[in-house]
Each structure stands twice: as structure tokens, then as C-alpha cells.
Design a protein around this motif. Structure first.
Motif, mmCIF file in Angstrom:
data_model
loop_
_atom_site.group_PDB
_atom_site.id
_atom_site.type_symbol
_atom_site.label_atom_id
_atom_site.label_comp_id
_atom_site.label_asym_id
_atom_site.label_seq_id
_atom_site.Cartn_x
_atom_site.Cartn_y
_atom_site.Cartn_z
ATOM 1 N N ALA A 210 31.726 85.503 44.564
ATOM 2 C CA ALA A 210 32.355 84.613 45.528
ATOM 3 C C ALA A 210 33.536 85.361 46.136
ATOM 4 O O ALA A 210 34.160 86.189 45.473
ATOM 5 C CB ALA A 210 32.831 83.334 44.839
ATOM 6 N N LEU A 211 33.841 85.094 47.393
ATOM 7 C CA LEU A 211 34.950 85.779 48.058
ATOM 8 C C LEU A 211 36.263 85.496 47.337
ATOM 9 O O LEU A 211 36.622 84.346 47.095
ATOM 10 C CB LEU A 211 35.067 85.330 49.516
ATOM 11 C CG LEU A 211 36.198 85.978 50.304
ATOM 12 C CD1 LEU A 211 36.013 87.478 50.404
ATOM 13 C CD2 LEU A 211 36.294 85.372 51.689
ATOM 14 N N ASP A 212 36.944 86.550 46.968
ATOM 15 C CA ASP A 212 38.258 86.496 46.321
ATOM 16 C C ASP A 212 39.055 87.630 46.953
ATOM 17 O O ASP A 212 38.722 88.801 46.770
ATOM 18 C CB ASP A 212 38.087 86.703 44.813
ATOM 19 C CG ASP A 212 39.403 86.833 44.069
ATOM 20 O OD1 ASP A 212 40.289 87.587 44.524
ATOM 21 O OD2 ASP A 212 39.534 86.203 43.012
ATOM 22 N N TRP A 213 40.088 87.294 47.722
ATOM 23 C CA TRP A 213 40.784 88.320 48.510
ATOM 24 C C TRP A 213 41.408 89.410 47.649
ATOM 25 O O TRP A 213 41.440 90.573 48.055
ATOM 26 C CB TRP A 213 41.808 87.681 49.441
ATOM 27 C CG TRP A 213 41.130 86.989 50.581
ATOM 28 C CD1 TRP A 213 41.067 85.648 50.791
ATOM 29 C CD2 TRP A 213 40.383 87.594 51.644
ATOM 30 N NE1 TRP A 213 40.324 85.376 51.921
ATOM 31 C CE2 TRP A 213 39.892 86.558 52.469
ATOM 32 C CE3 TRP A 213 40.074 88.899 51.980
ATOM 33 C CZ2 TRP A 213 39.123 86.792 53.603
ATOM 34 C CZ3 TRP A 213 39.310 89.125 53.118
ATOM 35 C CH2 TRP A 213 38.849 88.092 53.902
ATOM 36 N N ALA A 214 41.905 89.084 46.456
ATOM 37 C CA ALA A 214 42.490 90.109 45.578
ATOM 38 C C ALA A 214 41.408 91.083 45.127
ATOM 39 O O ALA A 214 41.610 92.301 45.118
ATOM 40 C CB ALA A 214 43.174 89.456 44.389
ATOM 41 N N LEU A 215 40.249 90.556 44.744
ATOM 42 C CA LEU A 215 39.143 91.411 44.326
ATOM 43 C C LEU A 215 38.560 92.162 45.518
ATOM 44 O O LEU A 215 38.179 93.327 45.410
ATOM 45 C CB LEU A 215 38.068 90.559 43.642
ATOM 46 C CG LEU A 215 36.935 91.289 42.955
ATOM 47 C CD1 LEU A 215 37.450 92.289 41.915
ATOM 48 C CD2 LEU A 215 35.999 90.281 42.286
ATOM 49 N N TYR A 216 38.540 91.514 46.675
ATOM 50 C CA TYR A 216 38.041 92.160 47.885
ATOM 51 C C TYR A 216 38.841 93.431 48.181
ATOM 52 O O TYR A 216 38.279 94.466 48.533
ATOM 53 C CB TYR A 216 38.119 91.199 49.074
ATOM 54 C CG TYR A 216 37.722 91.839 50.379
ATOM 55 C CD1 TYR A 216 36.398 91.884 50.775
ATOM 56 C CD2 TYR A 216 38.687 92.425 51.208
ATOM 57 C CE1 TYR A 216 36.022 92.493 51.968
ATOM 58 C CE2 TYR A 216 38.321 93.034 52.394
ATOM 59 C CZ TYR A 216 36.988 93.061 52.770
ATOM 60 O OH TYR A 216 36.635 93.679 53.943
ATOM 61 N N GLU A 217 40.152 93.344 48.057
ATOM 62 C CA GLU A 217 40.997 94.513 48.330
ATOM 63 C C GLU A 217 40.636 95.666 47.392
ATOM 64 O O GLU A 217 40.556 96.809 47.818
ATOM 65 C CB GLU A 217 42.471 94.145 48.207
ATOM 66 C CG GLU A 217 43.411 95.270 48.565
ATOM 67 C CD GLU A 217 43.265 95.797 49.988
ATOM 68 O OE1 GLU A 217 43.478 97.011 50.186
ATOM 69 O OE2 GLU A 217 42.934 95.022 50.896
ATOM 70 N N LYS A 218 40.404 95.366 46.127
ATOM 71 C CA LYS A 218 39.994 96.396 45.164
ATOM 72 C C LYS A 218 38.654 96.997 45.580
ATOM 73 O O LYS A 218 38.484 98.219 45.582
ATOM 74 C CB LYS A 218 39.892 95.796 43.771
ATOM 75 C CG LYS A 218 39.422 96.770 42.725
ATOM 76 C CD LYS A 218 39.267 96.105 41.368
ATOM 77 C CE LYS A 218 38.671 97.106 40.398
ATOM 78 N NZ LYS A 218 38.182 96.490 39.192
ATOM 79 N N PHE A 219 37.703 96.141 45.949
ATOM 80 C CA PHE A 219 36.394 96.628 46.380
ATOM 81 C C PHE A 219 36.522 97.484 47.642
ATOM 82 O O PHE A 219 35.854 98.506 47.776
ATOM 83 C CB PHE A 219 35.452 95.463 46.648
ATOM 84 C CG PHE A 219 34.943 94.757 45.418
ATOM 85 C CD1 PHE A 219 35.137 95.263 44.142
ATOM 86 C CD2 PHE A 219 34.254 93.572 45.545
ATOM 87 C CE1 PHE A 219 34.663 94.609 43.013
ATOM 88 C CE2 PHE A 219 33.762 92.909 44.429
ATOM 89 C CZ PHE A 219 33.968 93.429 43.162
ATOM 90 N N ALA A 220 37.370 97.063 48.573
ATOM 91 C CA ALA A 220 37.557 97.816 49.815
ATOM 92 C C ALA A 220 38.126 99.203 49.531
ATOM 93 O O ALA A 220 37.691 100.190 50.131
ATOM 94 C CB ALA A 220 38.464 97.046 50.766
ATOM 95 N N GLN A 221 39.077 99.286 48.623
ATOM 96 C CA GLN A 221 39.654 100.584 48.260
ATOM 97 C C GLN A 221 38.599 101.481 47.618
ATOM 98 O O GLN A 221 38.516 102.670 47.918
ATOM 99 C CB GLN A 221 40.843 100.399 47.315
ATOM 100 C CG GLN A 221 42.037 99.728 47.952
ATOM 101 C CD GLN A 221 42.619 100.543 49.094
ATOM 102 O OE1 GLN A 221 42.675 101.763 49.054
ATOM 103 N NE2 GLN A 221 43.057 99.855 50.130
#
Length: 77
Positions: A54-65
Motif C-alpha cells: 500500500a502507498l506509504d510515503w516514508a517507504l516510498y522515499e526509501k524505495f525511490a532512493q
């Protein structure tokens, strides 16, 4: 797929996608959605395992990095 300046790319609502700037020149993208994206259930994928979350902005940032450091997109051939 690479887009050039001024290009428009239309995608169906269910399309899974990732966007990457492959140049040292900054890129600007405009995303236009046909509804309230904050009201929709949104998904994201771990770039290393392709596990869905599920979209989670904190986890998204980690995935993006993590994805930014990869030599290529995980499904790119």
C-alpha cells in the motif's frame, strides 16, 4: 521508452509505471489525473523484490532512493 521535450504520454488508470530522468539536465513532468488521487487506494512496489505495498510515503522515499541507485529498472531488458 524515452520521451522528448513536449511529449505527451497517456496511460490507462491501472498502468504500473516508473519515471526516471536519464540526463544530467533537470526534467519537469506534469501528471494530470482524472480524479481525486488522494481518495484512491494507491500501490507501490519494492524495486528490489517487486513486492507490492500500500502507498506509504516514508517507504516510498526509501524505495525511490534504492531505485535511483540501480543500474537499470528491475523489469527493463
Amino acid at each position: 521508452m524515452s520521451l522528448t521535450r513536449g511529449a505527451i504520454l497517456s496511460k490507462p488508470a491501472e498502468t504500473v509505471h516508473v519515471v526516471q530522468c536519464r540526463s544530467n539536465v533537470p526534467a519537469i513532468g506534469l501528471h494530470v489525473y482524472g480524479g481525486d488521487i488522494f481518495a484512491l487506494a494507491r500501490r507501490m512496489w519494492n524495486p528490489e523484490t517487486l513486492e507490492e505495498h500500500a502507498l506509504d510515503w516514508a517507504l516510498y522515499e526509501k524505495f525511490a532512493q534504492t531505485a535511483s541507485k540501480a543500474a537499470k529498472a528491475p523489469l527493463e531488458s
